[in-house]
Design a protein around this motif. Structure first.
Motif, mmCIF file in Angstrom:
data_model
loop_
_atom_site.group_PDB
_atom_site.id
_atom_site.type_symbol
_atom_site.label_atom_id
_atom_site.label_comp_id
_atom_site.label_asym_id
_atom_site.label_seq_id
_atom_site.Cartn_x
_atom_site.Cartn_y
_atom_site.Cartn_z
ATOM 1 N N ILE A 155 12.021 5.920 3.980
ATOM 2 C CA ILE A 155 11.027 6.567 4.843
ATOM 3 C C ILE A 155 9.922 5.580 5.209
ATOM 4 O O ILE A 155 9.469 5.511 6.358
ATOM 5 N N LEU A 156 9.482 4.790 4.226
ATOM 6 C CA LEU A 156 8.391 3.844 4.471
ATOM 7 C C LEU A 156 8.776 2.789 5.494
ATOM 8 O O LEU A 156 7.904 2.234 6.172
ATOM 9 N N SER A 157 10.074 2.500 5.618
ATOM 10 C CA SER A 157 10.498 1.476 6.583
ATOM 11 C C SER A 157 10.207 1.896 8.019
ATOM 12 O O SER A 157 10.195 1.050 8.929
ATOM 13 N N LEU A 158 9.959 3.179 8.249
ATOM 14 C CA LEU A 158 9.656 3.667 9.595
ATOM 15 C C LEU A 158 8.172 3.616 9.926
ATOM 16 O O LEU A 158 7.787 3.829 11.076
ATOM 17 N N THR A 159 7.322 3.358 8.943
ATOM 18 C CA THR A 159 5.882 3.392 9.170
ATOM 19 C C THR A 159 5.419 2.145 9.918
ATOM 20 O O THR A 159 6.180 1.204 10.115
ATOM 21 N N ARG A 160 4.147 2.143 10.312
ATOM 22 C CA ARG A 160 3.632 1.096 11.202
ATOM 23 C C ARG A 160 3.821 -0.307 10.656
ATOM 24 O O ARG A 160 4.040 -1.253 11.413
ATOM 25 N N HIS A 161 3.704 -0.478 9.360
ATOM 26 C CA HIS A 161 3.866 -1.806 8.767
ATOM 27 C C HIS A 161 5.245 -1.983 8.150
ATOM 28 O O HIS A 161 5.472 -2.912 7.367
ATOM 29 N N GLY A 162 6.167 -1.111 8.521
ATOM 30 C CA GLY A 162 7.549 -1.262 8.086
ATOM 31 C C GLY A 162 7.751 -1.166 6.591
ATOM 32 O O GLY A 162 8.770 -1.631 6.076
ATOM 33 N N GLY B 216 8.805 -4.798 -5.745
ATOM 34 C CA GLY B 216 8.273 -6.041 -6.297
ATOM 35 C C GLY B 216 8.834 -7.272 -5.611
ATOM 36 O O GLY B 216 8.575 -8.399 -6.041
ATOM 37 N N LYS B 217 9.584 -7.074 -4.543
ATOM 38 C CA LYS B 217 10.214 -8.179 -3.827
ATOM 39 C C LYS B 217 9.522 -8.387 -2.479
ATOM 40 O O LYS B 217 8.662 -7.593 -2.065
ATOM 41 N N ASP B 218 9.910 -9.440 -1.772
ATOM 42 C CA ASP B 218 9.333 -9.762 -0.473
ATOM 43 C C ASP B 218 10.101 -9.073 0.653
ATOM 44 O O ASP B 218 11.234 -8.607 0.462
ATOM 45 N N PRO B 219 9.499 -9.001 1.869
ATOM 46 C CA PRO B 219 10.185 -8.354 2.983
ATOM 47 C C PRO B 219 11.499 -9.035 3.324
ATOM 48 O O PRO B 219 11.603 -10.264 3.314
ATOM 49 N N VAL B 220 12.503 -8.240 3.617
ATOM 50 C CA VAL B 220 13.807 -8.723 4.078
ATOM 51 C C VAL B 220 14.168 -7.920 5.320
ATOM 52 O O VAL B 220 14.318 -6.705 5.254
ATOM 53 N N PRO B 221 14.278 -8.591 6.485
ATOM 54 C CA PRO B 221 14.045 -10.023 6.713
ATOM 55 C C PRO B 221 12.563 -10.361 6.558
ATOM 56 O O PRO B 221 11.725 -9.455 6.565
#
Length: 560
Positions: A193-200, A210-215
């Motif tokens: 769900i959070l992947s749809l928000t303004r900051h992805g 605890g990981k970095d954005p992918v991509p």
């Protein structure tokens, strides 16, 4: 040396045993260079010295909020806030105009939706949210950030409608029709769900994975993220806050904060954790955490601790309890959700301790707290006792037998007064439905814990509650009386402010550099609008910060 700044005509609370009170202080090159009477300090001024007249109000060390989620809190400043909203009609009245005003958002995302938003005993489902918005994704965060409710369109957009695999401790709650009912418990369920928000969802990755954005984030996304974090830092500085202990972390967030520091836009010191998940293999700690700590050891941005979750929250029945919850929540012997198996958790605590890390563990239920105490004790046995200052975050319910163990094992009790039903922010009667009567003795037991000699520190857990310092102070010094069975846990003003300043500096191993107003200490200072000692506890929130100074630089000054 001529001071850069002089604060005078104040009522200083220094938290320095050698000089507990004073009228004025001088700051030069980021350090406090003099503390004393106006008559001693004012003659030090030069033509370029900036003078701050405290007008008789309290001056104290800059506030340290020792448990926040900075990135997420910053983003949520722009989200639709449903605090205090009850009922579908009231929800619709807020949500529909907001949706119309933000037509380009992939999802209409709301925050601070109370578990009882439909009324006591009613659970929000996708069918309820479909009555508000049917053809556009809609979701809302609970204040504690352990539950998201989503409508059917949002579940379809994220392929969650049919359910699916989730991490341990997370759940996509299914309905009688074999489809998701819209209630998503814990990050392993609501992450899509959070992947749809303004900051992805980048703002929550330090918490969810605890990981970095992918991509990886694009340059444009990085700048957008820095802009929102900078706004959040300015919001914190407005409260008189000069330091933050973040409780979610990844390399990406450390990089953004370091870039803000290099650009002169970092208004508060930030300590960021390495976040270890219950599904991560043990060897991830040694493979990643020391390198991250070594790379980020600046004066204002540092990777300093390992953060873990042992359980969820009481309101969703996911906090680990020593016996099943009362009533319907305890159906099928539900006593909470296990985020870590205990063997894995003990192994992770032992490894983090072996590597010299401070450990901070989210533990809310009495079983979760006991498991954490047991794990810290096991780590000390395995590695030898040291000055670790390991922390338990929240401790909302603790068995009375475990309270003395905190002091005995030198465990820090990291508490958030505003979270409690006695704290004026959340409905006062709600938690009583989730606890057995005999558990009340160990619920939100701030003063009981303090009286054992355990170190107590205070924070907000922003954005679970606002980062507003004085509202949290009121929760501690003027708590509600819930009647029979609830012990008086009122804190003194001195203890409360110490737990927000001096003791939070101690908790980050910086008691020799900040947290007191003394010569040689870092110039992190808050100037208030009133003399706090002269206000009745219930009126403390009429006071606010009029100036904040971090590292000898004014980061906020209220316009007269």
């Amino acid at each position: 040396m001529t001071p850069n700044i002089i604060i005078h005509n104040g009522s200083l609370m220094t938290f320095d045993v050698a000089r507990p009170s004073a009228q004025a202080l001088a700051i030069s090159d980021g350090k406090i260079t003099a503390v004393g009477r106006d008559a001693d300090i004012l003659p030090l001024a030069g033509p370029e010295t900036q003078m701050i007249d405290a007008a008789g109000a309290t001056v104290l060390p800059g506030f340290i909020d020792s448990h926040v989620h900075l990135f997420g809190g910053s983003v949520e400043l722009d989200c639709l806030n449903l605090y205090g909203v009850v009922g579908l009609d009231a929800m619709r009245a807020k949500i529909v105009p907001y949706a119309r005003a933000n037509p380009d958002d992939a999802i209409v995302f709301c925050v601070m939706a109370d578990y009882g938003i439909l009324g006591t005993g009613k659970t929000l489902t996708r069918h309820d949210l479909d009555q508000i918005l049917r053809d556009r994704p809609l979701a809302m965060f609970a204040p504690d950030h352990h539950t998201i409710w989503a409508n059917t369109a949002a579940l379809k957009a994220t392929d969650l409608l049919l359910g699916g695999p989730v991490d341990a401790g997370s759940e996509i709650v299914m309905g009688d029709d074999g489809l998701a009912n819209g209630e998503l418990l814990e990050p392993g369920a609501y992450g899509p769900i959070l992947s749809l928000t303004r900051h992805g969802g980048r703002d929550m990755l330090g918490l969810t994975t605890g990981k970095d954005p992918v991509p990886p984030a694009t340059p444009e996304q990085r700048e957008m993220d820095k802009v929102v974090i900078a706004r959040g830092l300015a919001h914190c500085a407005e409260q008189g806050i000069t330091s933050l202990h973040l409780m979610d972390g990844n390399r990406y967030q450390l990089e953004l904060l370091s870039e803000l520091d290099a650009e002169g836009r970092l208004l508060c010191r930030c300590r960021v954790p390495f976040h270890m998940k219950g599904t991560d293999p043990l060897d991830r700690i040694a493979a990643e955490a020391p390198a991250l700590r070594d790379e980020f050891q600046g004066d204002k941005v540092a990777c300093s601790h390992v953060k873990m979750f042992i359980d969820g929250v009481v309101e969703s029945g996911t906090a680990l309890m020593l016996r099943p919850y009362p009533g319907e929540m305890g159906a099928n012997d539900n006593s909470g959700d296990e985020v870590f198996t205990q063997d894995h958790f003990v192994a992770c605590c032992t490894e983090a301790d072996r590597l010299g890390f401070q450990i901070a563990v989210h533990a809310i239920g009495d079983a979760g707290v006991r498991r954490t105490i047991d794990a810290f004790e096991a780590a000390a046995v395995a590695n030898g006792k040291r000055d670790s200052r390991h922390r338990i975050e929240h401790i909302e319910v603790i068995h009375p037998d475990d309270i003395p163990r905190l002091a005995e094992l030198e465990i820090v009790a990291s508490l958030q007064p505003g979270h409690a039903p006695i704290g004026h922010i959340f409905p006062p009667g709600a938690v009583g439905h989730y606890l057995h009567p005999d558990q009340i003795e160990g619920a939100y037991a701030w003063q009981t814990i303090r009286e054992t000699g355990a170190k107590v520190i205070f924070s907000t857990d922003w954005p679970v509650i606002p980062v507003n310092v004085m509202a949290n102070v009121k929760a501690a010094i003027a708590p509600l009386d819930l009647g029979e069975g609830w012990a008086d846990q009122t804190q003194s003003l001195h203890d409360t402010l110490a737990s927000y300043t001096r003791d939070n500096a101690w908790a980050e191993f910086n008691e020799n550099t900040k947290g007191t107003l003394a010569v040689g200490m870092t110039a992190d200072v808050a100037v208030m609008s009133h003399d706090l000692l002269q206000l009745a506890p219930e009126n403390i929130t009429i006071a606010n910060a009029v100036a904040a100074i971090c590292d000898g630089k004014i980061t906020f000054q209220r316009q007269k």
